[in-house]
Design a protein around this motif. Structure first.
Motif, PDB file in Angstrom:
ATOM      1  N   GLY A 260       0.757  -1.249   0.000  1.00 51.62           N
ATOM      2  CA  GLY A 260       0.000   0.000   0.000  1.00 51.62           C
ATOM      3  C   GLY A 260       0.782   1.290   0.000  1.00 51.62           C
ATOM      4  N   HIS A 261       2.072   1.254  -0.323  1.00 52.14           N
ATOM      5  CA  HIS A 261       2.872   2.480  -0.366  1.00 52.14           C
ATOM      6  C   HIS A 261       2.910   3.045  -1.791  1.00 52.14           C
ATOM      7  CE1 HIS A 261       4.234   1.101   3.573  1.00 52.14           C
ATOM      8  NE2 HIS A 261       4.657   2.335   3.775  1.00 52.14           N
ATOM      9  N   LEU A 262       2.730   4.355  -1.884  1.00 54.59           N
ATOM     10  CA  LEU A 262       2.748   5.044  -3.164  1.00 54.59           C
ATOM     11  C   LEU A 262       4.183   5.369  -3.563  1.00 54.59           C
ATOM     12  CD1 LEU A 262       0.951   6.571  -5.358  1.00 54.59           C
ATOM     13  CD2 LEU A 262       1.316   8.613  -3.949  1.00 54.59           C
ATOM     14  N   TYR A 263       4.471   5.210  -4.862  1.00 58.06           N
ATOM     15  CA  TYR A 263       5.744   5.692  -5.378  1.00 58.06           C
ATOM     16  C   TYR A 263       5.578   6.144  -6.819  1.00 58.06           C
ATOM     17  CZ  TYR A 263       6.606   1.113  -7.710  1.00 58.06           C
ATOM     18  OH  TYR A 263       6.531  -0.020  -8.487  1.00 58.06           O
ATOM     19  N   GLY A 264       6.498   6.990  -7.270  1.00 55.69           N
ATOM     20  CA  GLY A 264       6.473   7.495  -8.637  1.00 55.69           C
ATOM     21  C   GLY A 264       7.671   7.000  -9.414  1.00 55.69           C
ATOM     22  N   THR A 265       7.737   7.373 -10.682  1.00 58.71           N
ATOM     23  CA  THR A 265       8.801   6.893 -11.561  1.00 58.71           C
ATOM     24  C   THR A 265       9.636   8.069 -12.059  1.00 58.71           C
ATOM     25  OG1 THR A 265       7.186   6.932 -13.368  1.00 58.71           O
ATOM     26  CG2 THR A 265       7.589   4.813 -12.314  1.00 58.71           C
ATOM     27  N   SER A 266      10.234   8.791 -11.132  1.00 55.32           N
ATOM     28  CA  SER A 266      11.002   9.972 -11.498  1.00 55.32           C
ATOM     29  C   SER A 266      12.500   9.726 -11.461  1.00 55.32           C
ATOM     30  CB  SER A 266      10.635  11.134 -10.574  1.00 55.32           C
ATOM     31  OG  SER A 266      11.306  12.302 -10.967  1.00 55.32           O
ATOM     32  N   TYR A 267      12.985   9.110 -10.411  1.00 55.88           N
ATOM     33  CA  TYR A 267      14.403   8.801 -10.301  1.00 55.88           C
ATOM     34  C   TYR A 267      14.533   7.571  -9.418  1.00 55.88           C
ATOM     35  CZ  TYR A 267      14.084  10.932  -5.664  1.00 55.88           C
ATOM     36  OH  TYR A 267      13.723  11.227  -4.377  1.00 55.88           O
TER      37      TYR A 267
END
Length: 309
Positions: A260-267
């Protein structure tokens, strides 16, 4: 806080004096239309370029709370991914619950576990879109890359089921050293299926297992571009052919780990994207503010409900 079909949807952190109106539709106001949830960490394949995160999947009740928060965030679509989501026993319940919350549902599967009941679920009316992968023009290449014999035939077998059910499919190919010179032949296979609405030729990126196995898969930018563009020029099917370069992924996705942890695809650091926070503990407004996000990249990827990947 909102109500959909009698179900209260809300940010998991909003309660009592900690309620925030800014959490309602916090993701949609940032421009996010779709969330990927890696709902099941385990997989029945062992692909050396897999990018998935590992973790203990949420139990059913917490999974429902996660879906309530995603609905409250204002996004229109959810992707059940993995690992492989078909290995999750309560997947039918969670798909039905997502539909009850007003979310469009996409399922990304390797198609290896496909008994009749699962095939009927995934080709049924509760699913808007299916994501499949074809990484070789023959079992020799595809099954080698997927480290599992028989997967090539199972992918095509399920693709036939989806075609018979008129179910839209996104097909993905991770371009690497092992399949670089057979992309056009892969396209020849895909061209036979009029329900495939997009064929994505993905540049290999060093994330997850791919970080440790980079030398086995990575090709130069020029080699990727040449092979992918040639395959696109030869493609005779109805699908949109999408040549997807690594930098286009930056800020494009709102990803959720099994727990359930959010993450993005930036670095990334050492092949992993940093986590932003928990959808079960943190305010949606804080998560939206902290997510590395590029709205133009996101909207190019998800310009319409069926233009998704």
């Amino acid at each position: 806080m909102d109500e959909v079909d009698g179900v209260i949807v809300s940010c998991a952190a909003c309660s009592g004096s900690s309620q925030r109106t800014s959490c309602n539709n916090a993701f949609s106001e940032k421009g996010i239309v779709k969330v990927h949830w890696e709902c099941w960490s385990a997989c029945n394949l062992n692909c050396g370029f897999c990018f998935r995160t590992r973790g203990v999947p949420l139990e059913e009740e917490e999974a429902k709370l996660l879906l309530l928060a995603i609905a409250a965030s204002g996004v229109t679509s959810i992707v059940f991914a993995g690992g492989d989501p078909t290995l999750r026993r309560d997947l039918p319940l969670l798909i039905a619950y997502s539909k009850q919350l007003g979310l469009q549902v996409e399922v990304q599967t390797n198609a290896h576990y496909m008994p009749k009941s699962m095939a009927e679920l995934l080709s049924g009316e509760n699913i808007s879109l299916i994501g499949l992968s074809l990484d070789g023009a023959s079992p020799n290449t595809h099954d080698f890359l997927r480290s599992t014999r028989g997967n090539f035939d199972r992918v095509l077998g399920f693709l036939n089921i989806c075609r018979a059910a008129h179910k839209p499919v996104i097909m993905r190919t991770v371009v690497n050293k092992n399949n670089l010179y057979e992309l056009a032949d892969i396209g020849g296979i895909i061209s036979k299926y009029d329900n495939v609405i997009r064929w994505s030729l993905l540049e290999f990126t060093s994330i997850g297992d791919g970080y440790a196995n980079e030398e086995k898969f990575k090709v130069s930018r020029s080699a990727f571009s040449k092979a992918a563009n040639y395959a696109a020029s030869q493609f005779a099917g109805r699908a949109e052919v999408d040549i997807y370069y690594g930098e286009a992924k930056k800020g494009t996705y709102a990803m959720v780990t099994p727990d359930g942890h959010l993450y993005g695809t930036s670095y990334s650091a050492e092949g992993r994207y940093p986590l932003v926070g928990s959808l079960l503990r943190n305010h949606l407004s804080d998560l939206a503010a902290g997510l590395p996000f590029h709205s133009d990249n996101h909207h190019r990827r998800y310009g319409s409900p069926l233009k998704q990947n």
